[in-house]
Design a protein around this motif. Structure first.
Motif, PDB file in Angstrom:
ATOM      1  N   THR A  36       0.849  -1.171  -0.083  1.00 14.51           N
ATOM      2  CA  THR A  36      -0.096   0.092   0.172  1.00 14.51           C
ATOM      3  C   THR A  36       0.843   1.215  -0.055  1.00 14.51           C
ATOM      4  OG1 THR A  36      -0.229   0.341   2.531  1.00 14.51           O
ATOM      5  CG2 THR A  36      -1.764  -1.371   1.515  1.00 14.51           C
ATOM      6  N   ALA A  38       0.294   3.522   2.054  1.00 12.48           N
ATOM      7  CA  ALA A  38       0.392   3.641   3.579  1.00 12.48           C
ATOM      8  C   ALA A  38       1.779   3.353   4.155  1.00 12.48           C
ATOM      9  CB  ALA A  38      -0.629   3.340   4.466  1.00 12.48           C
ATOM     10  N   ASN A 128      -1.504   7.903   8.847  1.00 11.50           N
ATOM     11  CA  ASN A 128      -2.904   8.001   9.341  1.00 11.50           C
ATOM     12  C   ASN A 128      -3.571   6.574   9.064  1.00 11.50           C
ATOM     13  OD1 ASN A 128      -2.173  10.409  10.412  1.00 11.50           O
ATOM     14  ND2 ASN A 128      -3.653  11.522   9.140  1.00 11.50           N
ATOM     15  N   ASP A 129      -3.546   6.145   7.841  1.00 11.18           N
ATOM     16  CA  ASP A 129      -4.464   4.724   7.711  1.00 11.18           C
ATOM     17  C   ASP A 129      -4.070   3.675   8.517  1.00 11.18           C
ATOM     18  OD1 ASP A 129      -6.200   5.904   5.994  1.00 11.18           O
ATOM     19  OD2 ASP A 129      -5.135   5.259   3.994  1.00 11.18           O
ATOM     20  N   SER A 132      -7.438   3.901  13.190  1.00 17.03           N
ATOM     21  CA  SER A 132      -8.728   4.100  12.850  1.00 17.03           C
ATOM     22  C   SER A 132      -8.464   5.844  13.351  1.00 17.03           C
ATOM     23  CB  SER A 132      -9.706   3.576  13.900  1.00 17.03           C
ATOM     24  OG  SER A 132     -11.012   4.213  13.654  1.00 17.03           O
ATOM     25  N   GLN A 133      -9.388   6.561  12.349  1.00 17.75           N
ATOM     26  CA  GLN A 133      -9.434   7.983  12.667  1.00 17.75           C
ATOM     27  C   GLN A 133     -10.770   8.456  12.995  1.00 17.75           C
ATOM     28  OE1 GLN A 133      -6.632   9.828  12.644  1.00 17.75           O
ATOM     29  NE2 GLN A 133      -5.403   7.875  12.028  1.00 17.75           N
ATOM     30  N   LEU A 149     -11.166  12.567   5.835  1.00 17.69           N
ATOM     31  CA  LEU A 149      -9.819  11.881   6.043  1.00 17.69           C
ATOM     32  C   LEU A 149      -8.657  12.949   5.255  1.00 17.69           C
ATOM     33  CD1 LEU A 149     -10.322   8.051   5.682  1.00 17.69           C
ATOM     34  CD2 LEU A 149     -10.152   9.510   7.881  1.00 17.69           C
ATOM     35  N   THR A 168      -5.825  -0.681  11.999  1.00 18.94           N
ATOM     36  CA  THR A 168      -6.854  -0.971  10.629  1.00 18.94           C
ATOM     37  C   THR A 168      -6.440  -2.408  10.039  1.00 18.94           C
ATOM     38  OG1 THR A 168      -5.507   0.469   9.286  1.00 18.94           O
ATOM     39  CG2 THR A 168      -7.335   1.212  10.615  1.00 18.94           C
ATOM     40  N   ASP A 285     -11.690   0.034   7.146  1.00 18.46           N
ATOM     41  CA  ASP A 285     -11.909  -0.545   8.363  1.00 18.46           C
ATOM     42  C   ASP A 285     -13.062  -0.574   8.776  1.00 18.46           C
ATOM     43  OD1 ASP A 285     -10.979  -0.783  11.069  1.00 18.46           O
ATOM     44  OD2 ASP A 285     -11.335   1.301  11.608  1.00 18.46           O
ATOM     45  N   LEU A 459     -10.503   3.976   4.004  1.00 18.50           N
ATOM     46  CA  LEU A 459      -9.118   4.418   4.465  1.00 18.50           C
ATOM     47  C   LEU A 459      -8.696   5.236   2.862  1.00 18.50           C
ATOM     48  CD1 LEU A 459      -7.601   1.170   5.929  1.00 18.50           C
ATOM     49  CD2 LEU A 459      -8.565   3.243   6.970  1.00 18.50           C
ATOM     50  N   LEU A 460      -7.701   6.006   3.014  1.00 19.26           N
ATOM     51  CA  LEU A 460      -7.109   6.632   1.788  1.00 19.26           C
ATOM     52  C   LEU A 460      -6.024   5.850   0.942  1.00 19.26           C
ATOM     53  CD1 LEU A 460      -6.518  10.204   3.261  1.00 19.26           C
ATOM     54  CD2 LEU A 460      -8.407   9.398   1.945  1.00 19.26           C
ATOM     55  N   ALA A 461      -5.727   4.875   1.781  1.00 14.79           N
ATOM     56  CA  ALA A 461      -4.753   4.054   1.390  1.00 14.79           C
ATOM     57  C   ALA A 461      -5.073   3.131   0.074  1.00 14.79           C
ATOM     58  CB  ALA A 461      -4.185   2.884   2.233  1.00 14.79           C
TER      59      ALA A 461
END
Length: 485
Positions: A36, A38, A128-129, A132-133, A149, A168, A285, A459-461
């Motif tokens: 990934t 991330a 961040n991924d 959990s945000q 995000l 995550t 997640d 997630l942004l990944a």
């Protein structure tokens, strides 16, 4: 302020095991792991003002997350002792101990002592991924969306301790340890470049030893392998290779002999692969409320007690896993041969549900491969559900099945599944989807946003086939502000 010339940065990616969950524990089978974008980052600075031989480790995303160590020589070669009153960080401590012993053997006593003159400051952060945000978004009164995000600062503080953070499932401990091993080896002169294959193997083998020792068990190792090499087909190493080094008191020579690139007992096989052009991986997640993670032991016990039935299922599952990989390789080859025709083929299918592709007329070679990929992965999911039911382990729980089926019911979604792993069943942890267009990705995000049966956090990944690498501090968004505070 410490000068940048005395600073080393190495990053390592997270992972998604697309096929091969549980099977990768057995070297008779292999898995397909996708890296990934991330990443974990380890930054090491040589400090002029510190005491000789001290190492200060900071993890600024967490509360109470500074650890200090003192290094000295003893009969093991080099000794590392925690000198701060904070609670123990077993992963970091084990990793530093292993690295110091390997460096001691690789570069020699005097070279190591000169590198430690003044001490080291180590800062470790993850994208961040990896965590959990949800709380971050709630505190800002923001919805749980990708747009929200993207508004968060990089390397967010979690406002909790390392032990209590909600992970995550991207392989944070493996990425952390790999980045730490790589940065220490680069900074202390044990490797010349991560582009050198022998140096990369030394990083891999040391990271595997440190990760397994910190966990107290030898896993399949696919997560560390992905952190080192990125996306690939993975066949695990014989766990016996680590037996001489599964002890915190192992001396420097025995450890180095174990992790050395010259040790032929390392029989893991890494075969590079990547997601084809236009196939985009999305991750989410899952927070399904209270549940008890089921350990892999339950699956393995079922396999042992039902040997013939389990072998037939595992062999069939492995066959479809292999077909999925072959389909991906064919698509990569098709793109290289004729990019225009490839893109036109995907454009035609991306506006239809994958379940409708079979009834379409005049499918070309690329479209037939995409159809096979969809069908083969649906068979993977079917067999995973069979394994789940027979072993009574929620690998793909029914709640997850509903969500994945809802994603597959959108045009342009070719695959949706639960990432595999070693120890904890994939269910209740994370999901992935692979889409053929931005429109399909937007529809998947809408499914996640409106899903009511479970809390689905996007997630942004996305996919990134690159493994561990040396970084320029200035080129990583937000990293300099965290490190040079």
């Amino acid at each position: 302020m410490t000068t940048l010339s005395l600073l080393s940065v190495v990053s390592a990616p997270g992972k998604v095991l697309v096929t091969g969950g549980y099977l990768v524990l057995d070297p008779s089978y292999h898995g397909l792991v996708i890296g990934t974008n991330a990443r974990f980052y380890t930054v090491i600075q040589s400090k002029d003002e510190a005491e000789h031989g001290t190492i200060a480790v900071e993890s600024p995303q967490f509360e109470n997350s500074t650890w200090k160590y003192t290094c000295g020589l003893n009969e093991q070669g080099v000794n590392v002792v925690q000198s701060s009153p904070e609670g123990r960080n077993k992963f970091v401590e084990t990793c530093i101990k292993s690295c110091m012993k390997v460096v001691y053997e690789k570069v020699g006593e005097q070279a190591l002592l000169s590198k430690l003159n003044g001490g080291l400051r180590i800062v470790i952060v993850g994208d961040n991924d990896f965590y959990s945000q949800r709380l971050q978004l709630q505190n800002r009164d923001l919805p749980t969306t990708m747009s929200s995000l993207r508004s968060l600062p990089p390397f967010c503080e979690t406002h909790t301790t390392l032990g209590d953070v909600h992970k995550t499932g991207l392989g944070s401990s493996a990425a952390l340890i790999t980045s730490l091993v790589g940065a220490m080896f680069v900074h202390l002169g044990a490797v010349t470049s991560l582009e050198n294959e022998a140096d990369r193997v030394l990083i891999h083998n040391t990271a595997q030893q440190a990760h397994c020792l910190a966990q107290g068990k030898v896993g399949s190792g696919f997560d560390v392998s992905a952190a080192v090499w990125g996306s690939h087909r993975y066949r695990r190493f014989d766990p016996k290779v680590l037996e001489p080094a599964m002890d915190e008191q192992v001396n420097a020579k025995n450890l180095y002999d174990t992790v050395s690139p010259d040790n032929a007992a390392w029989d893991n096989i890494v075969t590079p692969v990547k997601l084809p052009h236009r196939l985009h991986m999305m991750l989410a997640d899952i927070d399904a409320g209270s549940h008890t993670p089921t350990l892999v032991g339950k699956v393995l016990n079922w396999r042992k007690e039902n040997a013939s039935e389990a072998k037939a299922l595992w062999d069939e599952l492995h066959s479809y896993n292999t077909k999925v990989e072959q389909d991906l390789r064919e698509l990569n080859a098709s793109f290289e041969q004729d990019q225009q025709a490839y893109n036109q083929a995907i454009d035609r299918l991306a506006v239809k549900k994958a379940s409708e592709w079979k009834s379409m007329d005049n499918l070309d070679a690329v479209q037939k491969t995409l159809l096979r990929l969809y069908e083969n992965f649906e068979n993977v999911r079917r067999l995973i559900r069979d394994m789940s039911e027979k072993s009574n382990v929620p690998i793909e729980p029914s709640e997850q099945t509903k969500l994945l089926d809802a994603c597959m019911d959108r045009p342009g979604v070719i695959m949706a599944g639960v990432p595999g792993g070693d120890y904890i069943s994939g269910g209740y942890d994370a999901i992935f989807c692979i889409t053929l267009s931005d429109e399909a990705s937007a529809q998947v995000e809408e499914v996640w946003r409106t899903w009511s049966e479970m809390s689905v956090g996007p997630l942004l990944a996305s996919e990134d086939s690159n493994g561990a690498r040396v970084e320029d501090l200035k080129n990583v968004n937000g990293l300099a502000q965290v490190v040079l505070h």
